[in-house]
Write a protein that holds these residues in place. Structure first.
Motif, PDB file in Angstrom:
ATOM      1  N   THR A 167       5.895 -18.860 -23.335  1.00 34.63           N
ATOM      2  CA  THR A 167       5.443 -17.215 -22.866  1.00 34.63           C
ATOM      3  C   THR A 167       4.023 -17.345 -22.487  1.00 34.63           C
ATOM      4  O   THR A 167       3.586 -16.185 -21.988  1.00 34.63           O
ATOM      5  CB  THR A 167       5.524 -16.409 -24.297  1.00 34.63           C
ATOM      6  OG1 THR A 167       4.666 -17.035 -25.254  1.00 34.63           O
ATOM      7  CG2 THR A 167       6.907 -16.365 -24.865  1.00 34.63           C
ATOM      8  N   ARG A 204       8.725  -7.498 -23.005  1.00 36.09           N
ATOM      9  CA  ARG A 204       8.049  -8.817 -23.438  1.00 36.09           C
ATOM     10  C   ARG A 204       7.578  -8.905 -24.551  1.00 36.09           C
ATOM     11  O   ARG A 204       6.454  -9.339 -24.849  1.00 36.09           O
ATOM     12  CB  ARG A 204       7.092  -9.139 -22.238  1.00 36.09           C
ATOM     13  CG  ARG A 204       7.660  -8.745 -20.865  1.00 36.09           C
ATOM     14  CD  ARG A 204       6.420  -9.370 -19.578  1.00 36.09           C
ATOM     15  NE  ARG A 204       6.201 -10.664 -19.719  1.00 36.09           N
ATOM     16  CZ  ARG A 204       7.071 -11.385 -18.976  1.00 36.09           C
ATOM     17  NH1 ARG A 204       8.167 -11.010 -18.520  1.00 36.09           N
ATOM     18  NH2 ARG A 204       6.864 -12.613 -18.758  1.00 36.09           N
ATOM     19  N   PHE A 234       7.470 -10.914 -27.413  1.00 38.69           N
ATOM     20  CA  PHE A 234       8.080 -12.084 -27.907  1.00 38.69           C
ATOM     21  C   PHE A 234       8.273 -12.319 -29.264  1.00 38.69           C
ATOM     22  O   PHE A 234       9.073 -13.075 -29.536  1.00 38.69           O
ATOM     23  CB  PHE A 234       6.991 -13.076 -27.116  1.00 38.69           C
ATOM     24  CG  PHE A 234       7.282 -13.021 -25.367  1.00 38.69           C
ATOM     25  CD1 PHE A 234       8.490 -13.426 -24.880  1.00 38.69           C
ATOM     26  CD2 PHE A 234       6.174 -12.751 -24.881  1.00 38.69           C
ATOM     27  CE1 PHE A 234       8.546 -13.461 -23.445  1.00 38.69           C
ATOM     28  CE2 PHE A 234       6.291 -12.871 -23.202  1.00 38.69           C
ATOM     29  CZ  PHE A 234       7.625 -12.879 -22.613  1.00 38.69           C
ATOM     30  N   ALA A 270      13.741 -14.193 -19.267  1.00 37.14           N
ATOM     31  CA  ALA A 270      12.570 -13.170 -19.651  1.00 37.14           C
ATOM     32  C   ALA A 270      11.176 -14.094 -19.470  1.00 37.14           C
ATOM     33  O   ALA A 270      10.235 -13.209 -19.068  1.00 37.14           O
ATOM     34  CB  ALA A 270      12.755 -12.414 -21.138  1.00 37.14           C
ATOM     35  N   VAL A 271      11.064 -15.120 -19.862  1.00 39.75           N
ATOM     36  CA  VAL A 271       9.783 -15.835 -20.223  1.00 39.75           C
ATOM     37  C   VAL A 271       9.446 -16.273 -18.684  1.00 39.75           C
ATOM     38  O   VAL A 271       8.516 -16.269 -18.341  1.00 39.75           O
ATOM     39  CB  VAL A 271       9.837 -16.864 -21.308  1.00 39.75           C
ATOM     40  CG1 VAL A 271       8.691 -17.760 -21.167  1.00 39.75           C
ATOM     41  CG2 VAL A 271      10.024 -16.352 -22.542  1.00 39.75           C
TER      42      VAL A 271
END
Lengths: 305, 303
Positions: free
Chosen positions: A29, A267, A269, B153-154
């Motif tokens: 990430t 996002r 995470f 998504a990352v």
């Protein structure tokens, strides 16, 4: 017993592997410091933050810290809700369990009898219908089926609600959508297992004893055919969870699947990590339980081991 | 040595292959699958210039036109138009190539990794086997779609990324099945004989083991293409796959979601495309299994 111990050891290895992947996902990430402080932060502030978060330590130390926290259920705060990511997940879990349980129940209630009856009359018209529908059921994408259900029952017939959770009526469409694939799987396996058992010696013996067909089927064949079906159903749990991700999104069902998809869009995470990690753990544990049940109901496995 | 073996192998292989083709063509389901699949593939590969309309062209005077067979439909748009007046047939034909390309590439990637791992595990046994099989367990423990969309998504989405993210996790199915088949092949007497004759290991693997894995590979690949097509469409439906304005069947379904009241066909027709291709592939896979693997045939009569 040795079999179960070995399976348990395997489970631990698999869970470690899962944690490595999720940790890797965290690292992918990007630098959390940049996310927390923003691009404009001074070099000193960044270095200080890195030291504080332990990001200046070697990667295996960071992994050990991650694992230690994960074991205590600490996956950090949701960036969006400013709340523990795990508690967010736990809040949403009942909705998903309700949906998957309803789907599983539907799959068993429809798939089992249909498969068994098809096996009693192999190659009949009914059998062909069951096999054909099973193939169709396995080829329709879940989100598409859900959309069609919304169009037909919601938009045009206006019979059923198409979103939200709370009433039984709201459960019907998502549960049926999620169940469609499972019904096909259960029916296929029930049919196969039943056919196999019906060809076995003990069934022939039971028939030769002059038992009625109903007693042979219910008392001898069905009980033995159920064993592989139970295992398959347990193994479908992973598929059900994957299906729930899409189904929940289509029907605005407030479960963990929708939580995860929303977290991915925003996002968030920590929430993504907790959903991926916990569902994987659930899946592995349920598979182990299925093995345990299997050993209990079928003593032959213990001997074979 | 090989000079005496080769002609006999060829002599046996040709009639067997012909017989297999004939048996395949006798299987009604398999033929139905081919009949469904071939036109779709042709349509998906149709040159852009020959499409009925440019896929991105909006006919603003013809928005949400229903399919030609329905009231209000026009033959200029056989499958109707979407909310922007784009021709659905043209977009499906154009979008199909992306869906198929992603699925085929991903399957190739999965097969490369999975077959290698499976052969190593099955041939070597011991520690290599344990490691590969535990890695398979780890891979299969993840709810696939969550893992895929989390990674996308990352790392962001693009065509190559989609192929990697869909293809890599699929290695586990190949590894598991190929490992099992390798165990069977390695135990066969001709492999033992070749080994006893002092055959080199690489020769043993490439000459005796791999060719005998073709059957399970072909069958599995048919089903895997279907599975990855479904997965790609789901990921695209969630907005993380192929990005607009490039159409894929999944994105077209997602586009139509907001217009189910005025134009139900916008999302239902692309979905039929996915459904028919997946169904066709499953039919063909079943047919191949019957023809190529007689033992499975006996089992399938039961399934």
């Amino acid at each position: 017993m040795r079999f179960l111990l070995r399976r348990f050891a395997q489970l631990l290895v698999v869970l470690l592997g899962v944690s490595v992947v999720v940790f890797g996902l965290v690292r992918l990430t990007g630098d959390p410091v940049v996310i927390l402080l923003g691009e404009a932060a001074t070099a000193e502030a960044v270095a200080e933050m890195r030291a504080e978060l332990g990001l200046d330590r070697p990667i295996y130390v960071q992994y050990a810290r991650f694992l230690g926290r994960a074991l205590r259920g600490d996956f950090g705060l949701s960036l969006r809700y400013r709340q523990s990511a795990l508690s967010l997940f736990v809040e949403r879990l009942p909705a998903t369990l309700e949906l998957t349980a309803a789907a599983l129940l539907l799959a068993l209630a429809i798939g089992l009898p249909v498969g068994v009856v098809a096996a009693l009359r192999p190659n009949s018209g009914f059998d062909g219908l069951v096999r054909g529908s099973a193939l169709v059921g396995q080829a329709i994408p879940g989100f598409y089926l859900g959309l069609v259900a919304i169009i037909v029952f919601g938009a045009h017939l206006k019979l059923l609600p198409t979103g939200g959770r709370g009433t039984l009526a709201q459960l019907i469409l998502p549960a049926a959508t999620l169940a469609a694939y499972q019904i096909a799987v259960v029916a296929r396996f029930a049919r196969g297992a039943m056919l196999e058992v019906l060809g076995e010696d003990f069934v022939r013996t039971a028939r030769a004893k002059g038992l009625t067909r109903a007693r042979v089927v219910a008392g001898h064949a069905l009980r033995n055919a159920l064993i592989p079906v139970v295992t398959i159903v347990a193994l479908q749990f992973g598929t059900l969870l994957s299906g729930a991700v899409v189904t929940e999104t289509v029907f605005s069902w407030p479960g963990v699947g929708r939580l995860a998809v929303q977290a991915i869009y925003t996002r968030d995470f920590p929430v993504v990590q907790v959903t991926v990690m916990v569902t994987a753990v659930l899946f592995v544990v349920i598979n182990l339980l299925a093995d345990v049940v299997y050993v209990i109901v079928d003593p032959r496995i213990r001997v074979a081991d | 040595m090989s000079a005496t073996v080769l002609p006999r192998q060829v002599a046996v292989a040709v009639p067997r292959r012909r017989r297999a083709v004939r048996a395949f063509l006798r299987d009604r389901m398999a033929v139905a699958g081919l009949v469904l699949l071939v036109p779709v593939v042709v349509a998906a590969l149709w040159p852009v210039a020959w499409l009925p309309h440019p896929p991105a062209w909006s006919d603003l005077d013809a928005r949400l036109v229903p399919p030609a067979l329905l009231a209000g439909g026009r033959w200029a748009h056989p499958l109707g138009t979407d909310n922007l007046g784009r021709d659905i047939l043209s977009r499906m034909m154009y979008g199909g190539r992306f869906s198929l390309f992603v699925a085929l590439s991903a399957v190739t990637l999965a097969a490369l990794i999975g077959v290698t791992a499976g052969v190593v595990a099955g041939y070597r046994g011991g520690l290599a086997d344990v490691i590969v099989m535990r890695l398979v367990d780890v891979q299969l423990a993840f709810p696939l779609i969550l893992l895929v969309i989390a990674i996308i998504a990352v790392l962001g989405t693009s065509l190559p990324m989609l192929i990697v993210v869909l293809g890599v996790p699929a290695w586990a199915h190949y590894a598991r099945i190929i490992r099992g088949s390798t165990l069977v092949v390695v135990a066969a007497q001709y492999v033992e004989a070749a080994r006893a004759l002092g055959g080199r290991e690489s020769r043993l693997i490439f000459r005796h083991v791999l060719p005998n894995l073709a059957t399970p590979m072909v069958i599995l690949t048919t089903f895997e293409i279907a599975r990855l097509l479904l997965l790609e469409s789901a990921v695209s439906f969630l907005g993380l796959g192929i990005q607009p304005p490039t159409p894929s069947w999944g994105t077209m379904i997602a586009d139509g979601r907001n217009h189910i009241y005025e134009g139900w066909w916008v999302s239902t027709i692309p979905g039929m495309g996915i459904f028919l291709v997946v169904l066709a592939l499953n039919f063909i896979g079943d047919g191949l299994r019957d023809v190529l693997d007689p033992r499975a045939h006996a089992r399938r009569a039961m399934l």
